[in-house]
Write a protein that holds these residues in place. Structure first.
Motif, PDB file in Angstrom:
ATOM      1  N   ARG A  93     -33.181  37.802  28.124  1.00  0.00           N
ATOM      2  CA  ARG A  93     -33.788  37.526  29.304  1.00  0.00           C
ATOM      3  C   ARG A  93     -33.218  35.972  30.140  1.00  0.00           C
ATOM      4  N   THR A  94     -32.647  35.288  29.258  1.00  0.00           N
ATOM      5  CA  THR A  94     -32.462  33.674  29.556  1.00  0.00           C
ATOM      6  C   THR A  94     -30.840  33.595  29.469  1.00  0.00           C
ATOM      7  N   ALA A  95     -30.128  34.679  29.076  1.00  0.00           N
ATOM      8  CA  ALA A  95     -28.804  34.478  28.843  1.00  0.00           C
ATOM      9  C   ALA A  95     -27.981  35.173  30.061  1.00  0.00           C
ATOM     10  N   ALA A  96     -26.621  34.801  30.094  1.00  0.00           N
ATOM     11  CA  ALA A  96     -25.765  35.441  31.174  1.00  0.00           C
ATOM     12  C   ALA A  96     -24.582  35.771  30.873  1.00  0.00           C
ATOM     13  N   LYS A  97     -24.025  37.115  31.338  1.00  0.00           N
ATOM     14  CA  LYS A  97     -22.455  37.353  30.907  1.00  0.00           C
ATOM     15  C   LYS A  97     -21.634  36.353  31.467  1.00  0.00           C
ATOM     16  N   LEU A  98     -20.445  36.227  30.904  1.00  0.00           N
ATOM     17  CA  LEU A  98     -19.341  35.462  31.503  1.00  0.00           C
ATOM     18  C   LEU A  98     -18.594  36.242  32.529  1.00  0.00           C
ATOM     19  N   PRO A  99     -18.281  35.745  33.510  1.00  0.00           N
ATOM     20  CA  PRO A  99     -17.155  36.193  34.490  1.00  0.00           C
ATOM     21  C   PRO A  99     -15.944  36.335  33.758  1.00  0.00           C
ATOM     22  N   ASP A 100     -14.838  37.307  33.977  1.00  0.00           N
ATOM     23  CA  ASP A 100     -13.787  37.474  33.152  1.00  0.00           C
ATOM     24  C   ASP A 100     -12.932  36.117  33.159  1.00  0.00           C
ATOM     25  N   ALA A 101     -12.998  35.378  34.200  1.00  0.00           N
ATOM     26  CA  ALA A 101     -12.103  34.249  34.350  1.00  0.00           C
ATOM     27  C   ALA A 101     -12.804  33.011  33.441  1.00  0.00           C
ATOM     28  N   VAL A 102     -13.994  32.754  33.233  1.00  0.00           N
ATOM     29  CA  VAL A 102     -14.619  31.920  32.510  1.00  0.00           C
ATOM     30  C   VAL A 102     -14.516  31.876  31.012  1.00  0.00           C
ATOM     31  N   SER A 103     -13.711  30.949  30.317  1.00  0.00           N
ATOM     32  CA  SER A 103     -13.627  30.696  28.799  1.00  0.00           C
ATOM     33  C   SER A 103     -14.965  30.410  28.293  1.00  0.00           C
ATOM     34  N   PHE A 104     -14.806  30.581  26.802  1.00  0.00           N
ATOM     35  CA  PHE A 104     -16.216  30.076  25.948  1.00  0.00           C
ATOM     36  C   PHE A 104     -16.014  28.623  25.973  1.00  0.00           C
ATOM     37  N   ALA A 105     -14.786  27.949  25.822  1.00  0.00           N
ATOM     38  CA  ALA A 105     -14.847  26.528  25.904  1.00  0.00           C
ATOM     39  C   ALA A 105     -15.491  25.697  27.060  1.00  0.00           C
ATOM     40  N   THR A 106     -15.477  26.683  28.239  1.00  0.00           N
ATOM     41  CA  THR A 106     -16.331  26.093  29.657  1.00  0.00           C
ATOM     42  C   THR A 106     -17.713  26.464  29.401  1.00  0.00           C
ATOM     43  N   ALA A 107     -17.898  27.643  29.000  1.00  0.00           N
ATOM     44  CA  ALA A 107     -19.228  28.170  29.234  1.00  0.00           C
ATOM     45  C   ALA A 107     -20.020  27.587  28.276  1.00  0.00           C
TER      46      ALA A 107
END
Length: 366
Positions: A139-153
């Motif tokens: 409920r507090t998480a967010a899927k990453l857009p395809d362009a956004v990397s783990f290192a940024t997120a």
């Protein structure tokens, strides 16, 4: 199937086992006790935050041992029985807060970060992301857009969510001026980029050579060295704002004079948003009473705001300046860099390089 049948029983983790002492990096059980809304995330990248120092020092006092880090990103490995919005294999930025009550006024308003009945933030009040697996709340998480990397997120999970909401709270309009005190740190350099994405002009204030350089590199229109004294900082802000000062300021710095400086560079009747967490926030009465500077506080983003933030990051190619180390065993090296005062941006730990390789093949570019 929940996915737990494919998860190992043991994992490597970095934990606070005694307040005021170094982390212990050792093997512990994987948290398989998923509640209905839980996700088990296979950590790809976890990030170091100033709050981690506060936990280790005992300012925040979770039950020990406690796995550190509340900034993580990875891939869903298992899902709770009530999860419908996430699937195994989804790339996810971990939400900070675990098990909000869904019944209080703040939860109903979409602000679970203020829920007083939740289990608290991962890595601060309960087990965090400096581990091969971390249990989070869907409920507090967010899927990453395809362009956004783990290192940024990973750094965005707290640092990004904190400064993004603070800028929205500041309410500065397109073409107006925003002050950022502490502009060259992990939150500050993100704030500059978020402001630019909103067509807001920035006066960035910092007191470290590294911070001043990063503020310039990330696009602050005016960069001021706080070591020149408050009067010089105020003059620099007024010189570009017709003598009035910036429309609003976000204070990111814990320095004793930072809140006062943030108010001083703000124009009459303006707003200062405080997100730094010193023991005391000190502001001269003249700022509050004779100049009518209003002070708001801000925590992290709501769930809606964090998902909006990720879209802004993807659309505007916002980058996090990172200082990576590889493997949980390398966390002491990261702490040494952070304590040196020479870090530019955020310190991150690459926990699972295979996930990062797969996402590059999938097109993650930010």
């Amino acid at each position: 199937m929940s996915g737990l049948e494919n998860v190992p029983d043991q994992m490597l983790a970095c934990q606070v086992v005694e307040f005021g002492q170094p982390y212990k990096i050792h093997h512990i059980p994987v948290p398989k006790d998923l509640q209905p809304h839980d996700l088990l995330l296979k950590t790809a990248v976890a990030s170091l935050c100033h709050t981690d120092n506060m936990v280790r020092a005992g300012i925040f006092r979770p039950p020990l041992p406690c796995t550190a880090s509340h900034e993580g990103a990875g891939t869903v490995a298992a899902v709770g029985s009530s999860v419908t919005d996430f699937r195994i294999g989804d790339r996810v930025m971990a939400g900070l807060y675990l098990h909000p009550c869904d019944a209080c006024d703040d939860c109903k308003a979409g602000l679970p970060q203020y829920c007083q009945k939740c289990e608290g933030a991962i890595g601060v009040h309960t087990q965090g992301a400096f581990a091969e697996y971390v249990r989070i709340d869907a409920r507090t998480a967010a899927k990453l857009p395809d362009a956004v990397s783990f290192a940024t997120a990973a750094p965005l999970a707290c640092a990004g969510c904190t400064i993004f909401r603070a800028i929205k709270q500041a309410g500065v309009q397109r073409g107006q001026w925003l002050g950022l005190v502490g502009a060259g740190g992990g939150l500050g350099h993100l704030g500059i980029q978020f402001a630019k994405a909103l067509d807001v002009r920035v006066v960035g204030v910092d007191a470290r050579d590294e911070g001043l350089a990063l503020a310039r590199a990330t696009g602050a229109e005016v960069v001021v060295d706080a070591r020149g004294g408050k009067e010089a900082v105020v003059k620099a802000a007024q010189d570009v704002t017709e003598g009035k000062g910036v429309h609003a300021t976000v204070n990111i710095s814990e320095a004793p004079e930072a809140a006062a400086t943030a108010c001083a560079i703000t124009r009459m009747h303006g707003l200062m948003v405080q997100i730094a967490q010193p023991d005391q926030v000190s502001v001269p009465f003249r700022e509050l009473i004779f100049r009518n500077i209003r002070i708001h506080s801000s925590l992290v983003s709501s769930v809606a705001e964090e998902r909006e933030m990720l879209q802004v990051v993807a659309e505007h190619n916002i980058h996090v300046s990172t200082n990576p180390v590889h493997g949980l065993q390398a966390i002491p090296q990261l702490l040494e860099l952070a304590q040196s005062g020479k870090m530019k941006g955020k310190g991150i730990v690459v926990v699972d390089p295979e996930q990062m390789e797969r996402e590059r093949e999938g097109g993650a570019k930010v």
